[in-house]
Design an enzyme around this catalytic site. Structure first.
Site, PDB file in Angstrom:
ATOM      1  N   LYS A   6      -6.542   3.916  15.890  1.00  0.00           N
ATOM      2  CA  LYS A   6      -6.957   4.669  14.698  1.00  0.00           C
ATOM      3  C   LYS A   6      -8.300   5.356  14.959  1.00  0.00           C
ATOM      4  O   LYS A   6      -8.499   6.509  14.591  1.00  0.00           O
ATOM      5  CB  LYS A   6      -7.025   3.732  13.480  1.00  0.00           C
ATOM      6  CG  LYS A   6      -5.644   3.309  12.993  1.00  0.00           C
ATOM      7  CD  LYS A   6      -5.681   2.232  11.918  1.00  0.00           C
ATOM      8  CE  LYS A   6      -4.256   1.779  11.583  1.00  0.00           C
ATOM      9  NZ  LYS A   6      -4.187   0.720  10.577  1.00  0.00           N
ATOM     10  N   GLN A  50      -7.861  -3.493   7.596  1.00  0.00           N
ATOM     11  CA  GLN A  50      -6.770  -3.833   8.515  1.00  0.00           C
ATOM     12  C   GLN A  50      -6.222  -5.217   8.180  1.00  0.00           C
ATOM     13  O   GLN A  50      -6.971  -6.194   8.102  1.00  0.00           O
ATOM     14  CB  GLN A  50      -7.278  -3.772   9.964  1.00  0.00           C
ATOM     15  CG  GLN A  50      -6.195  -3.914  11.008  1.00  0.00           C
ATOM     16  CD  GLN A  50      -5.196  -2.756  11.028  1.00  0.00           C
ATOM     17  OE1 GLN A  50      -5.517  -1.644  10.645  1.00  0.00           O
ATOM     18  NE2 GLN A  50      -3.987  -3.029  11.443  1.00  0.00           N
ATOM     19  N   ASP A  73      -4.160   4.049   3.025  1.00  0.00           N
ATOM     20  CA  ASP A  73      -2.964   3.282   3.391  1.00  0.00           C
ATOM     21  C   ASP A  73      -1.907   3.348   2.282  1.00  0.00           C
ATOM     22  O   ASP A  73      -0.764   2.957   2.489  1.00  0.00           O
ATOM     23  CB  ASP A  73      -3.331   1.795   3.574  1.00  0.00           C
ATOM     24  CG  ASP A  73      -3.598   1.414   5.027  1.00  0.00           C
ATOM     25  OD1 ASP A  73      -2.979   2.010   5.920  1.00  0.00           O
ATOM     26  OD2 ASP A  73      -4.425   0.511   5.236  1.00  0.00           O
TER      27      ASP A  73
HETATM   28  N1  GUN Z   1      -1.410  -4.093   9.466  1.00  0.00           N
HETATM   29  C1  GUN Z   1      -0.216  -3.733   9.970  1.00  0.00           C
HETATM   30  N2  GUN Z   1       0.076  -2.455   9.619  1.00  0.00           N
HETATM   31  C2  GUN Z   1      -0.961  -2.015   8.881  1.00  0.00           C
HETATM   32  C3  GUN Z   1      -1.253  -0.772   8.242  1.00  0.00           C
HETATM   33  O1  GUN Z   1      -0.490   0.203   8.257  1.00  0.00           O
HETATM   34  N3  GUN Z   1      -2.443  -0.730   7.576  1.00  0.00           N
HETATM   35  C4  GUN Z   1      -3.303  -1.779   7.520  1.00  0.00           C
HETATM   36  N4  GUN Z   1      -4.423  -1.626   6.843  1.00  0.00           N
HETATM   37  N5  GUN Z   1      -3.055  -2.934   8.102  1.00  0.00           N
HETATM   38  C5  GUN Z   1      -1.896  -3.044   8.780  1.00  0.00           C
END
Ligand code: GUN
Length: 238
Positions: A6, A50, A73
């Site tokens: 990211k 996350q 998200d």
């Molecule tokens: N953990 C696994 N996939 C994701 C996601 O798309 N966003 C976040 N914030 N955590 C995750």
């Protein structure tokens, strides 16, 4: 790995990103305070926490603390509700990335049998909703589903988001189906693999996504798209 990818994507598109790698013993209050501080900072347009969080932290409360306008998200209840109604600002990254792949390959969804394996809030549930918005006939399978293999074998579009290595085997896949693998698992040798037995299933289906290099990059691309949208919304830019 997710967080690094990211950050790299932000750099590639010219976004500033800040990572707060907190101690594993961080308290709920400390985390909530940080989210609140970022909510109020005008130079921060998108916030993501996350997941998963350590067990002592309440992920629901943390997600609800994020300003819906900065919730890139699309996990906040306000954004989830908007998605249900089909009137959204942001779409959840992984399901939206999957839809983008289907569109880019001109794969029709309308009227097709779509089976989603997995019912998580992050992938399974919103994935089913996006397929439904495009008039797919959607079935969600999960750990209590009876005749799971049989249901999967009727799918024109099969999305695997179970979190079990090579769970989807060739006998569960219809000839010519489109198979989307959302899994990020490790095989018996510790090698990264998906929820689909790629080598055998690829002989049977018309399209299949690899792991790594399939859905993952699409998730991140959508995150960038959502962040740009958030910045535009917060600054009244069309
Ligand atoms: N953990 C696994 N996939 C994701 C996601 O798309 N966003 C976040 N914030 N955590 C995750």
């Amino acid at each position: 790995m997710y967080v690094n990818n990211k950050k790299k994507a932000c750099e590639a598109v010219g976004f500033k990103s800040e990572e707060y790698a907190l101690d594993k013993n961080t308290t709920q209050q400390e985390l909530l305070s940080l989210v609140k501080e970022l909510n109020e900072k005008p130079d921060i347009n998108g916030i993501l926490v996350q997941l998963p969080l350590p067990n002592h932290l309440d992920d629901k409360a943390v997600i609800e603390a994020i300003s819906p306008k900065k919730d890139v998200d699309a996990f906040h209840a306000v954004n989830v509700g908007k998605i249900m109604l089909g009137e959204y600002d942001f779409l959840p990254c992984t399901p939206s990335g999957v839809m983008e792949m289907l569109h880019s390959c001109s794969i029709p969804v309308s009227g097709k049998n779509c089976v989603v394996i997995g019912r998580s809030n992050i992938v399974g549930k919103p994935m089913a909703m996006l397929l439904l918005h495009e008039n797919g006939t959607v079935t969600i399978c999960h750990s209590r589903t009876q005749n799971l293999a049989e249901i999967c074998s009727h799918a024109d579009i099969l999305v695997a988001a179970v979190g079990k290595p090579k769970f989807v085997t060739a006998d569960m896949v219809k000839e010519g189906a489109v198979v989307i693998d959302v899994g990020m698992d490790r095989d018996e040798n510790g090698k990264l693999c998906g929820d689909v037995d790629f080598e055998n299933v690829k002989e049977k289906c018309s399209y299949i996504t690899p792991v790594p290099g399939g859905v993952g990059p699409m998730t991140i691309a959508t995150l960038m798209k959502n962040t740009l949208k958030a910045a535009k919304l917060q600054n009244n830019i069309d």
